[in-house]
Design a protein around this motif. Structure first.
Motif: not given
Length: 315
Positions: A228-233, A262-263, A298-299
């Motif tokens: 997952l990209r940084d700052d994404r959900y 890490g989430f 939601v993470l």
């Protein structure tokens, strides 16, 4: 034809929603009663398929047009179909262990694409029940890969995914549910096709026990955090469980495992499935809940700068 929707806020880099639709989504209770559509008759064989309309709402909030959505437990493709009907279609990659469910998805997309002489289905406008107006259907950016998520996820590039939306296999699905037994032969409300278990040892539903299920999901979360990209959900749809006379807070347990990977947990939306059939689990002797809701956890994968600031502020 002019789009009647208002433009999103100029500072909004997360999605393409105007303010009122953003606010509507943030209610902590999602109540759904969608029509049978988009190949529902074929997809319902799965027993735990996700409504494409619900997935489209999640996708529209957490992504922008053209971005890539991942579902590592894709089933019959509810998430992928949600991407196809999103306003401003998104690309979507699904991973599914069982070839029979991937085949159902492929058949559904083929049949839908052929409707109206190749124009695809006309998705009904539900008005205030699905704000934003009519929906398109564009499956051109969809891909389904067959395999074990724990084997396929390591092949994806780091930071290549814009949003994760998934409904993991439920832990330790029992051969005979609480609604089974001899009375199930005569009474429909004691019959259920909920348990959709494969024979594969890679199926998380075949874990030896609940702790093993959680450990394997922890490994999945680690892979999802990497891709997952940084700052994404990421959103994880999960139902709590009642097994062996004990209520299991599966949503809470999975949120904890995701945090360990890490989430950052950012919220818990309750999805109330209006119209869910009630079953006489404990009647007439004991209380056993009819679980008619699911958690939408939601993470967020926060960049290191944000994680450092949060650690500093908590001191």
């Amino acid at each position: 034809m002019t789009d009647p929707r208002r433009a999103p806020h100029p500072a909004n880099t997360l999605n393409e929603l105007p303010g009122e639709e953003w606010l509507y989504f943030t209610k902590s209770l999602l109540s759904t009663a969608y029509p049978s559509e988009l190949g529902h008759r074929a997809r319902r064989a799965h027993g735990a398929n996700k409504p494409p309309r619900l997935m489209a709402r999640l996708i529209e909030f957490f992504t922008r047009s053209g971005e890539l959505v991942l579902d590592p437990f894709a089933g019959v493709g509810g998430t992928l179909l949600g991407a196809a009907i999103a306003r401003g279609p998104r690309r979507a990659l699904g991973i599914e262990l069982d070839p029979r469910w991937a085949a159902v998805f492929g058949d559904v997309v083929r049949d839908l694409s052929a409707e109206r002489d190749g124009l695809g289905p006309e998705v009904t406008d539900l008005g205030t029940a699905d704000p934003g107006g009519p929906r398109p259907f564009d499956p051109s950016g969809l891909e389904m890969r067959i395999g074990d998520a724990l084997a396929v996820l390591p092949t994806l590039d780091e930071g290549s995914i814009d949003f994760v939306a998934t409904d993991p296999p439920y832990n330790l699905q029992l051969p005979m549910t609480m609604a089974g037994g001899a009375l199930a032969e005569a009474h429909a409300n004691r019959r259920t096709d909920y348990a959709m278990v494969t024979d594969s040892p890679d199926d998380l539903a075949n874990a030896a026990d609940y702790p093993e299920f959680l450990d394997r999901m922890g490994a999945v979360f680690s892979h999802l955090h990497r891709v997952l990209r940084d700052d994404r959900y990421a959103v994880v749809i999960v139902r709590d469980a009642y097994q062996g006379g004990r209520y299991l807070f599966t949503g809470s347990d999975l949120a904890s495992r995701a945090a360990g990977a890490g989430f950052v947990p950012k919220g818990d939306l309750i999805w109330y499935q209006a119209g869910t059939r009630l079953r006489p689990y404990g009647y007439p002797r004991v209380f056993v809940p009819n679980i008619v809701h699911q958690h939408v956890l939601v993470l967020r994968k926060e960049a290191e700068r944000q994680a450092s600031r949060r650690r500093r502020d908590s001191r």
